[in-house]
Design a protein around this motif. Structure first.
Motif, short mmCIF file in Angstrom:
data_model
loop_
_atom_site.label_atom_id
_atom_site.label_comp_id
_atom_site.label_asym_id
_atom_site.label_seq_id
_atom_site.Cartn_x
_atom_site.Cartn_y
_atom_site.Cartn_z
N LYS A 149 47.95 31.30 41.25
CA LYS A 149 46.76 31.58 40.64
C LYS A 149 47.11 32.34 38.98
N VAL A 150 47.39 33.08 39.70
CA VAL A 150 47.86 34.34 38.99
C VAL A 150 49.11 33.59 37.79
N GLY A 151 49.52 32.93 37.68
CA GLY A 151 50.82 32.34 37.34
C GLY A 151 50.84 33.30 36.21
N GLU A 152 51.95 32.94 34.94
CA GLU A 152 52.45 33.36 34.56
C GLU A 152 52.15 34.78 33.35
N ASN A 153 50.70 34.62 33.50
CA ASN A 153 50.16 35.80 32.59
C ASN A 153 49.12 36.65 33.25
N GLY A 154 49.88 37.11 34.22
CA GLY A 154 49.89 37.86 34.69
C GLY A 154 50.72 39.16 35.50
N ALA A 174 41.05 41.67 27.43
CA ALA A 174 40.69 42.21 28.52
C ALA A 174 41.27 41.98 30.02
N ALA A 175 41.58 42.82 30.21
CA ALA A 175 42.74 43.06 31.78
C ALA A 175 41.73 42.91 32.82
N VAL A 176 42.01 41.83 33.81
CA VAL A 176 41.14 41.06 34.85
C VAL A 176 41.85 41.72 36.99
N ILE A 177 41.47 42.57 36.78
CA ILE A 177 41.62 42.60 38.17
C ILE A 177 41.61 41.55 39.75
N ARG A 178 42.29 41.48 40.01
CA ARG A 178 41.93 40.10 41.20
C ARG A 178 42.48 40.19 42.62
#
Length: 142
Positions: A11-16, A47-51
């Motif tokens: 779900k995070v993928g390459e963008n995280g 924006a940084a998103v903490i998940r």
């Protein structure tokens, strides 16, 4: 239902990035950070998103989530705003995020679940403006 580390990574993928806490070679906690474009509160940009902040039930109360948050903050400080989302009734998570300076800025329903989004801006006036916007919008809804 629980989510596996592999599902988080997909779900995070390459963008995280996903931080993993280990104890005796066992994964005991995770936290993911993604970067997303947002257009909210008169701000347009990244924006940084903490998940996916999670700690194994056998290891809760041992400050693992705090250790993950401390590490995450070193990654997200370069972004003007950081967002976190949790269930509206997840009081432990809300307490954790508020301890780090996040303020409630939005409530919404996602897949039938009541959620709350908290934000933290690198600018004090942006934090105040986002909080005022949230308080005004709650009055209109009530």
């Amino acid at each position: 239902s629980s989510i596996t580390v592999e599902e988080i990574l997909n779900k995070v993928g390459e963008n995280g990035v996903t931080l993993v806490a280990r104890l005796d070679k066992q994964i005991v906690g995770t936290l993911s950070i993604t970067i997303e474009k947002i257009s909210k509160w008169r701000y347009r940009g990244n924006a940084a998103v903490i998940r996916f902040v999670a700690v194994h039930p056998d290891h809760q109360g041992k400050h693992i989530a705090s250790m993950l948050m401390n590490e995450a903050l070193s990654y997200v400080k370069v972004y003007p705003v950081t967002l976190v989302t949790t269930a509206e009734n997840n009081f432990n998570a809300i307490h954790l995020y508020r301890k780090y300076g996040y303020i409630p800025t939005e409530k919404f329903v996602y897949n039938g679940h009541y959620c709350i989004r908290l934000s933290k801006w690198n600018s004090l006036w942006r934090n105040i403006a986002a909080r005022l916007f949230y308080l005004r919008s709650r009055k209109r809804i009530s």
